[in-house]
Each structure stands twice: as structure tokens, then as C-alpha cells.
Design a protein around this motif. Structure first.
Motif, PDB file in Angstrom:
ATOM      1  N   ALA A 175       0.850  -1.190   0.000  1.00 13.06           N
ATOM      2  CA  ALA A 175       0.000   0.000   0.000  1.00 13.06           C
ATOM      3  C   ALA A 175       0.888   1.243   0.000  1.00 13.06           C
ATOM      4  O   ALA A 175       2.066   1.181   0.384  1.00 13.06           O
ATOM      5  N   PRO A 176       0.352   2.400  -0.417  1.00 10.63           N
ATOM      6  CA  PRO A 176       1.144   3.633  -0.350  1.00 10.63           C
ATOM      7  C   PRO A 176       1.639   3.884   1.072  1.00 10.63           C
ATOM      8  O   PRO A 176       0.910   3.669   2.052  1.00 10.63           O
ATOM      9  N   GLY A 177       2.888   4.329   1.194  1.00  7.35           N
ATOM     10  CA  GLY A 177       3.479   4.594   2.492  1.00  7.35           C
ATOM     11  C   GLY A 177       4.136   3.410   3.144  1.00  7.35           C
ATOM     12  O   GLY A 177       4.756   3.549   4.213  1.00  7.35           O
ATOM     13  N   ASP A 178       4.046   2.226   2.538  1.00  8.58           N
ATOM     14  CA  ASP A 178       4.661   1.033   3.118  1.00  8.58           C
ATOM     15  C   ASP A 178       6.184   1.067   2.992  1.00  8.58           C
ATOM     16  O   ASP A 178       6.739   1.633   2.049  1.00  8.58           O
ATOM     17  N   THR A 179       6.841   0.407   3.952  1.00 10.95           N
ATOM     18  CA  THR A 179       8.248   0.073   3.831  1.00 10.95           C
ATOM     19  C   THR A 179       8.332  -1.321   3.227  1.00 10.95           C
ATOM     20  O   THR A 179       7.699  -2.258   3.730  1.00 10.95           O
ATOM     21  N   VAL A 180       9.092  -1.445   2.143  1.00  6.82           N
ATOM     22  CA  VAL A 180       9.134  -2.687   1.369  1.00  6.82           C
ATOM     23  C   VAL A 180      10.559  -3.234   1.370  1.00  6.82           C
ATOM     24  O   VAL A 180      11.519  -2.476   1.214  1.00  6.82           O
ATOM     25  N   ALA A 181      10.687  -4.544   1.547  1.00  2.89           N
ATOM     26  CA  ALA A 181      11.974  -5.218   1.439  1.00  2.89           C
ATOM     27  C   ALA A 181      11.954  -6.110   0.206  1.00  2.89           C
ATOM     28  O   ALA A 181      11.128  -7.025   0.110  1.00  2.89           O
ATOM     29  N   VAL A 182      12.830  -5.828  -0.745  1.00  5.68           N
ATOM     30  CA  VAL A 182      12.957  -6.629  -1.957  1.00  5.68           C
ATOM     31  C   VAL A 182      14.256  -7.411  -1.875  1.00  5.68           C
ATOM     32  O   VAL A 182      15.330  -6.818  -1.768  1.00  5.68           O
ATOM     33  N   PHE A 183      14.156  -8.731  -1.904  1.00  2.00           N
ATOM     34  CA  PHE A 183      15.350  -9.566  -1.885  1.00  2.00           C
ATOM     35  C   PHE A 183      15.670 -10.008  -3.310  1.00  2.00           C
ATOM     36  O   PHE A 183      14.861 -10.661  -3.964  1.00  2.00           O
ATOM     37  N   GLY A 184      16.859  -9.612  -3.771  1.00  3.34           N
ATOM     38  CA  GLY A 184      17.291  -9.878  -5.132  1.00  3.34           C
ATOM     39  C   GLY A 184      17.288  -8.605  -5.949  1.00  3.34           C
ATOM     40  O   GLY A 184      16.237  -7.969  -6.108  1.00  3.34           O
ATOM     41  N   ALA A 185      18.463  -8.204  -6.447  1.00  4.30           N
ATOM     42  CA  ALA A 185      18.567  -7.001  -7.284  1.00  4.30           C
ATOM     43  C   ALA A 185      18.910  -7.366  -8.712  1.00  4.30           C
ATOM     44  O   ALA A 185      19.558  -6.599  -9.421  1.00  4.30           O
ATOM     45  N   GLY A 186      18.465  -8.555  -9.135  1.00  2.00           N
ATOM     46  CA  GLY A 186      18.487  -8.863 -10.551  1.00  2.00           C
ATOM     47  C   GLY A 186      17.398  -8.071 -11.245  1.00  2.00           C
ATOM     48  O   GLY A 186      16.723  -7.228 -10.630  1.00  2.00           O
ATOM     49  N   HIS A 264      21.179 -22.304  -0.566  1.00  6.17           N
ATOM     50  CA  HIS A 264      20.227 -22.569   0.509  1.00  6.17           C
ATOM     51  C   HIS A 264      18.855 -22.143  -0.023  1.00  6.17           C
ATOM     52  O   HIS A 264      18.489 -20.974   0.093  1.00  6.17           O
ATOM     53  N   PRO A 265      18.081 -23.055  -0.605  1.00  6.12           N
ATOM     54  CA  PRO A 265      16.838 -22.638  -1.259  1.00  6.12           C
ATOM     55  C   PRO A 265      15.826 -21.983  -0.327  1.00  6.12           C
ATOM     56  O   PRO A 265      14.945 -21.253  -0.780  1.00  6.12           O
ATOM     57  N   GLU A 266      15.973 -22.208   0.985  1.00  5.74           N
ATOM     58  CA  GLU A 266      15.042 -21.613   1.944  1.00  5.74           C
ATOM     59  C   GLU A 266      15.510 -20.249   2.447  1.00  5.74           C
ATOM     60  O   GLU A 266      14.771 -19.557   3.164  1.00  5.74           O
ATOM     61  N   LEU A 267      16.706 -19.816   2.071  1.00  2.00           N
ATOM     62  CA  LEU A 267      17.352 -18.669   2.700  1.00  2.00           C
ATOM     63  C   LEU A 267      16.526 -17.391   2.615  1.00  2.00           C
ATOM     64  O   LEU A 267      16.296 -16.703   3.620  1.00  2.00           O
ATOM     65  N   VAL A 268      16.067 -17.047   1.421  1.00  3.85           N
ATOM     66  CA  VAL A 268      15.349 -15.784   1.255  1.00  3.85           C
ATOM     67  C   VAL A 268      13.961 -15.851   1.894  1.00  3.85           C
ATOM     68  O   VAL A 268      13.495 -14.877   2.493  1.00  3.85           O
ATOM     69  N   LEU A 269      13.306 -17.000   1.794  1.00  6.00           N
ATOM     70  CA  LEU A 269      12.015 -17.145   2.460  1.00  6.00           C
ATOM     71  C   LEU A 269      12.160 -16.924   3.964  1.00  6.00           C
ATOM     72  O   LEU A 269      11.358 -16.208   4.582  1.00  6.00           O
ATOM     73  N   ASP A 270      13.178 -17.522   4.552  1.00  5.89           N
ATOM     74  CA  ASP A 270      13.413 -17.336   5.991  1.00  5.89           C
ATOM     75  C   ASP A 270      13.679 -15.873   6.322  1.00  5.89           C
ATOM     76  O   ASP A 270      13.158 -15.331   7.310  1.00  5.89           O
ATOM     77  N   ASN A 271      14.514 -15.217   5.521  1.00  9.86           N
ATOM     78  CA  ASN A 271      14.816 -13.810   5.775  1.00  9.86           C
ATOM     79  C   ASN A 271      13.579 -12.933   5.708  1.00  9.86           C
ATOM     80  O   ASN A 271      13.398 -12.015   6.522  1.00  9.86           O
ATOM     81  N   TRP A 307      11.310 -24.272   5.325  1.00 13.46           N
ATOM     82  CA  TRP A 307      11.449 -22.861   5.696  1.00 13.46           C
ATOM     83  C   TRP A 307      10.629 -22.601   6.949  1.00 13.46           C
ATOM     84  O   TRP A 307       9.928 -23.483   7.451  1.00 13.46           O
ATOM     85  N   GLN A 308      10.717 -21.385   7.465  1.00 17.28           N
ATOM     86  CA  GLN A 308      10.149 -21.068   8.776  1.00 17.28           C
ATOM     87  C   GLN A 308       8.621 -20.906   8.714  1.00 17.28           C
ATOM     88  O   GLN A 308       8.100 -19.836   9.022  1.00 17.28           O
TER      89      GLN A 308
END
Length: 380
Positions: A175-186, A264-271, A307-308
Motif C-alpha cells: 500500500a502507499p506509504g509502506d516500507t518494502v523489502a525486496v530480496f534480489g537485485a536482478g 540454501h533454497p530456503e534462505l530468502v524465504l526465511d529472511n 522454511w520457517q
């Protein structure tokens, strides 16, 4: 015609292939003007899928219509068009509900809904890293573009990665105003960050370890987080006074790895479960597969990734997954480009003729410095 053909792990060649033809009254044939190398093409290139030898690759395509079948009435010869990577019939239950990425009619592969050009398990369709491409159900699938060559490098992102990045933010419920975390800068992660900022995000953290990709994220207004410098979750928690992100996008997929290069295929999901606040959303647009013989452990080889989930449940988070239904977004994103509100071409690093595609695959696969997004122009 000339076409890029998969010949085995780390081996693609440019070969002569028969020109595609109109095979059904609803078909069109496109002369490709621009086709892109996608990060998910590398899964096939590295031998991590069941793609068959001899497959013409390429699912990010645009061009000009050369021929149409007798039943095609909306699309005309000479139209400039974007080709969504989804091949959809337009009339099945999923298509009728806007889920063209899960068309029930176009993929004969058992257990798989949804078809695509030049991709493993996504049907018998040739890809567009070639001079010409056959497009089934052309009236439904093709997106009109303004004639000429303006915005070519922006419009070429409409076939996949710009809508996919946008889809990641939609799945996350941003939503507008959210803080967003994007994993992966491809390319997909950068498109997710670009989308989040267009949609009014307060802050967008972008996690990767490649300096050129992180610099690009910062250039568009993202906040780079280098996971080689320390735990990315802790870095984001520190930057948000312990609150974390409102939502997050997974743009890495099943080949996620730590700074040393171990998978570690679960790594980003866990993060993401750790860094997204309670009741927040997670959008997963990085590719995961039902089987991965090259995975680091037996369960992951069977597509079973630990994953967690317990923490995910206890935090009341929600998650959306799956390939993007491009047609849900591509018209609006086209118009944002025309209006100057979106500029996805910022990530283009190389424009090459089709003959140089094998070399470009090698550079892109090695994550060589500066190889962020490769466009191929089969016409020259």
C-alpha cells in the motif's frame, strides 16, 4: 531463420531453423525486433531444468506482426506488439478470471497449468530468441504498442519482468506509504523496487551482494543492503528501529545462496519471514520448481523446501506465489511508460545482435560486472 537453441548445460548455439508459419486460424507470426535474456533462462542454461535439447529459448519478446490467421481480427499485419510470456487461450476458467499464467488449455504437460515460449515444462512452444515467432491466440494475447521505435527498450520489459516485478508487490499487498523489502537485485528485483516506488512506497530496501546491481537500486531511489556485509535482516531491522518491513518481495528463487556461494533454497524465504512485520505480506515471484536434481539436499531435489512456516504462521503473515499473469498489468504499465511515469529501461546494460547471444549468456550467468540486462536485436 536464425534462432538460439539449447544444446545442453552451458551450451547454446545460433542455428538455422525453419521460419514459423500460421498453423491455426487464431495464430500470428511476429518479426522479432527485441528479445531479452531473462534470469530464469539461466536455470535452463545451467542444466537445472528438464528442458529438452534443441529448444529455441526466449520468452521476453516484442516485434512487428508479419502474418495473421483467418480468424484474427483485432491484430493486423504491421502492428507493433508486445508478446506476454504467458500463452493463454482467453476462455478457460483461469483465463476468464485473469489468471492467464495458469491457462488450462495451452500446456499439454501433465500436472502443469500455464504455458510459455521457449521454457521447460511450459508446453511445446518455440521461444523468441530468433528472427520470427509464432503466437497462438493472437487476438487475445498480443498487446498493441505505438508504431515506430520510441520506447523500444522500455516496452521490451512488458513481456515479463516489469509486470512480474509489479506482480510481486501486488502479491505482497503493498500500500502507499509502506516500507518494502525486496530480496534480489536482478532484473525482476529491480523492477519490483521500481514498481514499489511508483506505487508510493515510503522506503524500499533492496538486498543483494553484487555492487553494480545495488548501485542501480540506489540510483532509482532504493536503499541498498549488501548481505555480504552482514545479516540483511539485522541491517533492515536496525534501519527501521526494530519495526521491520510492512511487506516483502522474493525475487531470487530456488538457487538462493549465501555470500560464500553455497546454495540454501530456503534462505530468502526465511529472511523475509523474519524481516516482515506481523500480519505483513510476502510476494514470491522468484522461480521455484517441483523437482531440482541439482539441489544441495534430497528434500530440495524433490521440491520440498524447509522454511520457517511456524514463524510465518505465528506472525499472521500472508504469502502469494506464482508466475505473473502479464495481461493483468501490461496495458497499464505500457501507459505509465508512455506518460513518462515508468522507465524500466534503466536496467539495460547491453544491446547485442542475436549472433552474440551465446557469449552474452556466459557473461550474464557468471554475473560479470556490468551485465545486468541483455537485449538481443535479431534484425541487426
Amino acid at each position: 531463420m536464425k534462432a538460439l537453441v539449447y544444446r545442453g548445460p552451458h551450451e547454446v548455439t545460433v542455428e538455422d531453423r525453419p521460419d514459423p508459419t500460421v498453423q491455426a486460424p487464431t495464430d500470428a507470426v511476429i518479426r522479432i525486433t527485441t528479445t531479452n535474456i531473462c534470469g530464469s533462462d539461466l536455470h535452463m542454461y545451467e542444466g537445472r531444468t528438464s528442458v529438452e535439447e534443441g529448444k529455441i529459448l526466449g520468452h521476453e519478446n516484442m516485434g512487428v506482426v508479419e502474418a495473421v490467421g483467418d480468424a484474427v481480427t483485432r491484430i493486423r499485419v504491421g502492428d507493433r506488439v508486445s508478446v506476454p510470456f504467458n500463452i493463454a487461450c482467453g476462455t478457460c476458467r483461469n483465463c476468464a478470471h485473469g489468471w492467464t499464467s495458469f491457462c488450462l488449455r495451452t500446456n499439454p504437460t501433465e500436472g502443469m497449468d500455464g504455458a510459455a515460449y521457449g521454457y521447460a515444462n511450459m508446453g511445446p512452444y518455440d521461444g523468441g530468441q530468433a528472427e520470427y515467432l509464432r503466437v497462438p491466440y493472437a487476438d487475445f494475447n498480443l498487446l498493441h504498442l505505438p508504431p515506430g521505435t520510441e520506447h523500444e527498450n522500455d516496452f521490451t520489459m512488458l513481456s515479463d519482468i516489469f509486470p512480474t516485478g509489479w506482480h510481486g508487490t501486488e502479491l505482497a499487498g503493498q500500500a502507499p506509504g509502506d516500507t518494502v523489502a525486496v530480496f534480489g537485485a536482478g532484473p525482476v528485483g529491480l523492477m519490483a523496487a521500481h514498481s514499489a516506488l511508483i506505487k508510493g512506497a515510503d522506503r524500499v530496501f533492496v538486498v543483494d551482494k553484487e555492487p553494480d546491481r545495488l548501485a542501480m537500486a540506489e540510483k532509482i531511489g532504493g536503499l541498498p543492503i549488501n548481505f555480504a556485509d552482514g545479516d540483511p535482516v539485522q541491517q533492515i531491522m536496525d534501519a527501521t528501529d526494530g519495526v521491520g518491513a510492512d511487506c516483502g518481495v522474493e525475487a531470487v528463487g530456488f538457487q538462493a545462496h549465501d555470500p560464500s556461494g553455497d546454495e540454501h533454497p530456503e534462505l530468502v524465504l526465511d529472511n523475509l519471514v523474519d524481516v516482515v512485520r506481523s500480519t505483513g505480506g510476502i510476494g514470491v515471484v522468484g522461480v521455484y520448481v517441483p523437482q531440482d536434481p541439482g539441489a544441495p539436499d534430497k528434500k530440495a531435489q524433490q521440491g520440498r523446501i524447509g522454511w520457517q512456516y511456524g514463524t510465518f504462521f505465528s506472525k499472521g503473515q500472508r504469502m502469494g506465489t506464482g508466475q505473473c499473469p502479464v495481461m493483468r498489468y501490461n496495458r497499464q504499465l505500457r501507459d505509465l511508460i508512455i506518460a513518462g511515469r515508468a522507465r524500466p529501461s534503466f536496467l539495460v546494460s547491453h544491446e547485442l545482435p542475436l549472433a552474440q547471444a551465446p557469449e552474452a549468456y556466459g557473461h550474464f550467468d557468471r554475473r560479470d560486472q556490468g551485465w545486468t540486462k541483455v537485449l538481443l536485436h535479431p534484425g541487426g
